[in-house]
Design a protein around this motif. Structure first.
Motif, PDB file in Angstrom:
ATOM      1  N   GLU A 139      38.492  94.406  74.967  1.00  0.00           N
ATOM      2  CA  GLU A 139      38.417  93.511  75.168  1.00  0.00           C
ATOM      3  C   GLU A 139      39.100  93.340  76.938  1.00  0.00           C
ATOM      4  OE1 GLU A 139      39.735  90.696  72.142  1.00  0.00           O
ATOM      5  OE2 GLU A 139      38.626  90.915  71.367  1.00  0.00           O
ATOM      6  N   ARG A 140      39.800  93.594  77.381  1.00  0.00           N
ATOM      7  CA  ARG A 140      40.893  94.221  78.202  1.00  0.00           C
ATOM      8  C   ARG A 140      40.294  93.993  79.558  1.00  0.00           C
ATOM      9  NH1 ARG A 140      45.315  96.757  74.910  1.00  0.00           N
ATOM     10  NH2 ARG A 140      46.806  95.237  73.952  1.00  0.00           N
ATOM     11  N   LEU A 142      37.042  94.252  80.187  1.00  0.00           N
ATOM     12  CA  LEU A 142      35.521  93.130  79.887  1.00  0.00           C
ATOM     13  C   LEU A 142      36.478  92.461  80.490  1.00  0.00           C
ATOM     14  CD1 LEU A 142      33.274  93.713  76.674  1.00  0.00           C
ATOM     15  CD2 LEU A 142      33.071  94.219  79.190  1.00  0.00           C
ATOM     16  N   HIS A 143      37.590  91.362  80.438  1.00  0.00           N
ATOM     17  CA  HIS A 143      38.365  90.545  80.855  1.00  0.00           C
ATOM     18  C   HIS A 143      38.675  90.523  82.720  1.00  0.00           C
ATOM     19  CE1 HIS A 143      40.381  86.921  80.976  1.00  0.00           C
ATOM     20  NE2 HIS A 143      41.568  87.495  81.858  1.00  0.00           N
ATOM     21  N   CYS A 145      36.686  92.804  84.304  1.00  0.00           N
ATOM     22  CA  CYS A 145      35.500  92.621  84.655  1.00  0.00           C
ATOM     23  C   CYS A 145      34.822  91.685  84.760  1.00  0.00           C
ATOM     24  CB  CYS A 145      34.866  93.847  84.037  1.00  0.00           C
ATOM     25  SG  CYS A 145      35.469  95.335  84.510  1.00  0.00           S
ATOM     26  N   PRO A 147      36.689  87.723  84.702  1.00  0.00           N
ATOM     27  CA  PRO A 147      37.825  87.147  84.060  1.00  0.00           C
ATOM     28  C   PRO A 147      37.967  85.676  83.575  1.00  0.00           C
ATOM     29  CG  PRO A 147      38.011  88.073  86.169  1.00  0.00           C
ATOM     30  CD  PRO A 147      36.659  87.761  86.074  1.00  0.00           C
ATOM     31  N   ASP A 148      36.594  85.221  83.037  1.00  0.00           N
ATOM     32  CA  ASP A 148      36.354  83.859  82.735  1.00  0.00           C
ATOM     33  C   ASP A 148      35.695  83.942  81.198  1.00  0.00           C
ATOM     34  OD1 ASP A 148      34.532  85.378  83.734  1.00  0.00           O
ATOM     35  OD2 ASP A 148      32.876  83.159  83.470  1.00  0.00           O
ATOM     36  N   ASP A 149      36.133  84.821  80.768  1.00  0.00           N
ATOM     37  CA  ASP A 149      36.457  85.940  79.191  1.00  0.00           C
ATOM     38  C   ASP A 149      34.610  84.804  78.689  1.00  0.00           C
ATOM     39  OD1 ASP A 149      36.410  87.217  76.918  1.00  0.00           O
ATOM     40  OD2 ASP A 149      38.196  86.142  76.015  1.00  0.00           O
TER      41      ASP A 149
END
Length: 241
Positions: A139-140, A142-143, A145, A147-149
């Motif tokens: 999760e970290r 991907l966040h 890469c 940032p808008d999650d």
């Protein structure tokens, strides 16, 4: 054409690309945080032990299409305790640092445009990954890469009893998404885990290979749509007003 009500993505080499892991570089990064290393273990020695252990675990077994990886935290703990190394980092911090340094991730070309196109059409999407690292670490990453999650959820097989291509893992993702298999598209780079696994439960599969090396891969025994450019995927989505 039947448009999707949801889309599921594999992580590695699908949403993000990664170079081959430089494990010695990763161990060099975490050894900088050693508060005790009485045997003066070097990154090269740690990498050598890691490779021996991974062979013993069958990670390099050529007879397996997708070898079952041991949870990385278990491997990490074994290595550190065997070598009498103590770090000032927590287990999760060590895992994240090792992965970030040994194999940094970058968003796949044009994937951000795909995610924006899905959001514009109010089509939810999630991640279903086979991974030895923890879900929190994924999760970290991907966040960082994205940032808008934008993901509805992120699943890492390290957190569950099953992994792709097992139907139970795909069905869990469908349950969490709240859609049927027939209304859900799956995108991934692995012909067995992603293509055969997703079609096995009734999803439409998209086989993505950004290097366009389909002919060099094992061919899936299931129908799929081949993609080497994410912009092609956008053209298959429903039109917007």
């Amino acid at each position: 054409m039947q448009y999707p009500k949801a889309v599921l993505f594999d992580y590695g080499m699908t949403l993000c690309t990664e170079p081959p892991a430089d494990i010695e570089k990763g161990f060099a990064a975490i050894l900088q945080y050693a508060v005790s290393n009485p045997r003066k273990i070097t990154p090269a020695q740690m990498a050598n032990l890691s490779e021996q252990v991974e062979r013993d675990l069958g990670w390099f077994n050529p007879e397996q299409d997708d070898p079952l990886e041991t949870w990385y935290l278990s491997l990490q703990r074994y290595l550190l305790e065997t070598l009498d190394i103590t770090l000032s980092l927590s287990d999760l911090q060590t895992e994240q640092l090792y992965w970030d340094v040994s194999s940094p991730a970058s968003p796949a070309p044009y994937i951000k445009e795909v995610l924006r196109a899905l959001q514009k059409r109010a089509i939810p999407f999630g991640v279903v990954s086979n991974l030895c690292f923890t879900g929190a670490t994924l999760e970290r990453r991907l966040h960082a890469c994205f940032p808008d999650d934008p993901f509805r959820f992120i699943l890492a097989s390290s957190e569950y009893a099953f992994r792709k291509p097992h139907a139970r893992y795909f069905n869990l993702a469908l349950h969490k998404m709240g859609t049927s298999a027939g209304d859900t598209w799956f995108c991934g780079d692995n012909p067995i885990c992603d293509v055969e696994g997703s079609t096995g439960v009734g999803m439409r599969a998209f086989w993505y290979r950004f290097q366009n090396d389909f002919e060099q891969c094992r061919q899936p025994k299931a129908p799929c749509t081949k993609l080497s450019d994410w912009r092609e995927f956008i053209s298959l989505l429903p039109p917007t007003d």
